[in-house]
Design a protein around this motif. Structure first.
Motif, PDB file in Angstrom:
ATOM      1  N   GLY A  33      51.267  47.079  47.178  1.00 31.00           N
ATOM      2  CA  GLY A  33      50.579  46.491  46.061  1.00 31.00           C
ATOM      3  C   GLY A  33      50.664  45.192  45.760  1.00 31.00           C
ATOM      4  O   GLY A  33      50.043  44.523  45.308  1.00 31.00           O
ATOM      5  N   ALA A  34      52.112  44.645  45.885  1.00 30.61           N
ATOM      6  CA  ALA A  34      52.447  43.339  45.784  1.00 30.61           C
ATOM      7  C   ALA A  34      51.725  42.315  46.713  1.00 30.61           C
ATOM      8  O   ALA A  34      50.908  41.296  46.188  1.00 30.61           O
ATOM      9  CB  ALA A  34      53.965  43.117  45.940  1.00 30.61           C
ATOM     10  N   VAL A  35      51.728  42.783  48.060  1.00 29.34           N
ATOM     11  CA  VAL A  35      50.877  41.953  49.144  1.00 29.34           C
ATOM     12  C   VAL A  35      49.287  41.946  48.644  1.00 29.34           C
ATOM     13  O   VAL A  35      48.852  41.056  48.725  1.00 29.34           O
ATOM     14  CB  VAL A  35      51.085  42.797  50.261  1.00 29.34           C
ATOM     15  N   VAL A  36      48.934  43.318  48.104  1.00 31.41           N
ATOM     16  CA  VAL A  36      47.461  43.105  47.878  1.00 31.41           C
ATOM     17  C   VAL A  36      47.303  42.205  46.532  1.00 31.41           C
ATOM     18  O   VAL A  36      46.075  41.352  46.565  1.00 31.41           O
ATOM     19  CB  VAL A  36      47.031  44.642  47.728  1.00 31.41           C
ATOM     20  N   VAL A  62      43.243  43.721  39.555  1.00 29.06           N
ATOM     21  CA  VAL A  62      43.502  44.321  40.884  1.00 29.06           C
ATOM     22  C   VAL A  62      44.800  45.221  40.955  1.00 29.06           C
ATOM     23  O   VAL A  62      44.893  46.276  41.176  1.00 29.06           O
ATOM     24  CB  VAL A  62      43.516  43.323  42.080  1.00 29.06           C
ATOM     25  N   ALA A  63      45.713  44.730  40.270  1.00 32.98           N
ATOM     26  CA  ALA A  63      47.040  45.174  40.065  1.00 32.98           C
ATOM     27  C   ALA A  63      46.848  46.514  39.243  1.00 32.98           C
ATOM     28  O   ALA A  63      47.427  47.618  39.559  1.00 32.98           O
ATOM     29  CB  ALA A  63      48.030  44.322  39.790  1.00 32.98           C
ATOM     30  N   GLY A  64      46.055  46.451  38.391  1.00 33.47           N
ATOM     31  CA  GLY A  64      45.932  47.524  37.207  1.00 33.47           C
ATOM     32  C   GLY A  64      44.946  48.431  38.003  1.00 33.47           C
ATOM     33  O   GLY A  64      45.233  49.683  37.871  1.00 33.47           O
ATOM     34  N   ALA A  65      43.983  48.018  38.867  1.00 34.48           N
ATOM     35  CA  ALA A  65      43.373  49.287  39.477  1.00 34.48           C
ATOM     36  C   ALA A  65      43.917  49.881  40.629  1.00 34.48           C
ATOM     37  O   ALA A  65      43.913  50.995  40.510  1.00 34.48           O
ATOM     38  CB  ALA A  65      42.191  48.554  40.265  1.00 34.48           C
ATOM     39  N   LEU A  69      44.869  54.011  40.808  1.00 32.65           N
ATOM     40  CA  LEU A  69      44.682  54.654  42.007  1.00 32.65           C
ATOM     41  C   LEU A  69      46.118  55.663  42.313  1.00 32.65           C
ATOM     42  O   LEU A  69      45.749  56.658  42.800  1.00 32.65           O
ATOM     43  CB  LEU A  69      44.245  53.796  43.127  1.00 32.65           C
ATOM     44  N   TYR A  70      46.970  54.849  42.108  1.00 31.08           N
ATOM     45  CA  TYR A  70      48.402  55.697  42.361  1.00 31.08           C
ATOM     46  C   TYR A  70      48.341  56.903  41.524  1.00 31.08           C
ATOM     47  O   TYR A  70      49.029  58.018  41.662  1.00 31.08           O
ATOM     48  CB  TYR A  70      49.549  54.831  42.231  1.00 31.08           C
ATOM     49  N   LEU A  71      48.213  56.648  39.965  1.00 30.39           N
ATOM     50  CA  LEU A  71      48.235  57.684  39.314  1.00 30.39           C
ATOM     51  C   LEU A  71      47.079  58.714  39.376  1.00 30.39           C
ATOM     52  O   LEU A  71      47.382  59.896  38.810  1.00 30.39           O
ATOM     53  CB  LEU A  71      48.241  57.203  37.637  1.00 30.39           C
ATOM     54  N   THR A 109      29.832  38.787  42.219  1.00 29.82           N
ATOM     55  CA  THR A 109      29.570  39.520  43.165  1.00 29.82           C
ATOM     56  C   THR A 109      30.695  39.403  44.182  1.00 29.82           C
ATOM     57  O   THR A 109      31.305  40.337  44.933  1.00 29.82           O
ATOM     58  CB  THR A 109      28.272  39.451  44.056  1.00 29.82           C
ATOM     59  N   ARG A 110      30.988  38.240  44.667  1.00 33.01           N
ATOM     60  CA  ARG A 110      32.319  38.036  45.559  1.00 33.01           C
ATOM     61  C   ARG A 110      33.545  38.772  44.899  1.00 33.01           C
ATOM     62  O   ARG A 110      34.188  39.228  45.851  1.00 33.01           O
ATOM     63  CB  ARG A 110      32.512  36.631  45.820  1.00 33.01           C
ATOM     64  N   LEU A 111      33.663  38.749  43.726  1.00 36.06           N
ATOM     65  CA  LEU A 111      35.057  39.163  43.240  1.00 36.06           C
ATOM     66  C   LEU A 111      34.876  40.893  43.395  1.00 36.06           C
ATOM     67  O   LEU A 111      36.002  41.378  43.657  1.00 36.06           O
ATOM     68  CB  LEU A 111      35.267  39.131  41.534  1.00 36.06           C
ATOM     69  N   LEU A 112      33.621  41.512  43.019  1.00 34.48           N
ATOM     70  CA  LEU A 112      33.388  42.638  43.277  1.00 34.48           C
ATOM     71  C   LEU A 112      33.919  43.170  44.812  1.00 34.48           C
ATOM     72  O   LEU A 112      34.031  44.067  45.005  1.00 34.48           O
ATOM     73  CB  LEU A 112      32.113  43.345  42.896  1.00 34.48           C
ATOM     74  N   ILE A 113      33.490  42.418  45.910  1.00 34.04           N
ATOM     75  CA  ILE A 113      33.660  42.534  47.216  1.00 34.04           C
ATOM     76  C   ILE A 113      34.904  42.378  47.439  1.00 34.04           C
ATOM     77  O   ILE A 113      35.310  42.961  48.406  1.00 34.04           O
ATOM     78  CB  ILE A 113      32.757  41.502  48.231  1.00 34.04           C
ATOM     79  N   GLY A 114      35.807  41.789  46.750  1.00 33.39           N
ATOM     80  CA  GLY A 114      37.305  41.499  46.964  1.00 33.39           C
ATOM     81  C   GLY A 114      37.674  42.956  46.725  1.00 33.39           C
ATOM     82  O   GLY A 114      38.869  43.294  47.520  1.00 33.39           O
ATOM     83  N   LEU A 115      37.356  43.688  45.717  1.00 36.22           N
ATOM     84  CA  LEU A 115      37.710  45.164  45.574  1.00 36.22           C
ATOM     85  C   LEU A 115      37.634  46.002  46.634  1.00 36.22           C
ATOM     86  O   LEU A 115      38.308  46.852  46.811  1.00 36.22           O
ATOM     87  CB  LEU A 115      37.102  45.662  44.128  1.00 36.22           C
ATOM     88  N   LEU A 116      36.158  45.885  47.117  1.00 33.82           N
ATOM     89  CA  LEU A 116      35.905  46.776  48.142  1.00 33.82           C
ATOM     90  C   LEU A 116      36.632  46.319  49.413  1.00 33.82           C
ATOM     91  O   LEU A 116      36.995  47.302  50.418  1.00 33.82           O
ATOM     92  CB  LEU A 116      34.375  46.343  48.551  1.00 33.82           C
TER      93      LEU A 116
END
Length: 271
Positions: A33-36, A62-65, A69-71, A109-116
């Protein structure tokens, strides 16, 4: 430059190896998660946000997301599915660049792509740690990506003539792709022989190898496409001589979720 690359590699390699192979459970998820999260900070710049505040805010989101996902592990299958769908779309975007840039020119849109890109890669690695032969799975995807890179480098230098995606990355060639595929298929055959796989199992593994290697190329080209659109050479300068975190993991961000999805479909693990 070479001296910087060597010093950085000597420092980062043991950290990466310890993080990937010695940590387990929550500590492993936190390390990845730290790397991501750092990768998210870099991605915000590729999305067009130069402000440090905006980049930090995005990385915290992103860290919050990742924490969610972990929880809520029940979301893992959906995250993998979104990752696979994204990389199919990314393939089309790369093939049609620069005209395709109109569909993702918006910074949001590019920020959303970053999540994907980032979330499914994290999810895939976390799942690997929960499945049988966890460290072997992580090593396998890394060896395939690195083997493809090495094979592509030497084949491209020696035989490269036909450009793979000249508008995105002029240095890559189809001959390099073939060289990468050949190298990884030989690795796959060597493992099959060593572990005494059946003919059917070997053929399935070779088919999976082809898919993973090809999608890893798309991962590399996708980051190159966004860097070219942003007018950047590297995602950051965090790693002297190597660029940024994303520059080092671009192929893996594509290969990991696809590899995880293939393993899931083969009933290796459960999601």
């Amino acid at each position: 430059m070479l001296k910087q690359r060597i010093i950085t590699a000597l420092f980062m390699l043991p950290v990466a190896l310890c993080g990937f192979f010695l940590l387990n459970s929550g500590w492993f998820a936190l390390f990845i998660g730290a790397v991501v999260t750092v990768g998210a900070w870099e991605w915000a710049r590729l999305a067009g946000f130069e402000s440090q505040l905006m980049r930090v805010v995005y990385s915290l989101l992103v860290a919050g997301a990742l924490a969610i996902l972990y929880l809520v592990p029940q979301l893992a299958g959906w995250v993998l599915l979104l990752g696979v769908v994204w990389w199919v779309i990314a393939t089309l975007l790369v093939l049609n660049y620069p005209s395709s840039s109109r569909s993702w020119s918006s910074p949001v849109t590019r920020l959303l792509i970053g999540l994907l890109i980032l979330l499914p890669a994290w999810q895939g690695l976390v799942l690997f740690k929960q499945w049988p032969e966890s460290n072997a799975l992580i090593l396998a995807v890394m060896v395939l990506v690195w083997g493809a890179d090495i094979g592509a480098y030497f084949a491209g230098r020696r035989f490269g003539k036909r450009k793979l995606a000249p508008q995105v990355s002029p240095g890559k060639s189809w001959e390099g792709v073939y060289g990468g595929l050949l190298a990884t298929l030989l690795i796959c055959l060597a493992v099959a022989f060593y572990r005494d796989w059946s003919l059917g199992g070997t053929l399935l593994a070779m088919a999976g190898t082809v898919v993973i290697v090809l999608i890893s190329v798309v991962g590399d080209l996708t980051e190159s496409m966004f860097k070219r659109q942003a007018g950047l050479k590297d995602s950051s300068n965090l790693l002297p001589g190597h660029g940024g975190i994303l520059d080092r993991i671009d192929s893996l961000t594509a290969a990991i979720p696809v590899f995880a999805a293939l393993l899931w479909l083969s009933a290796w693990g459960s999601v």
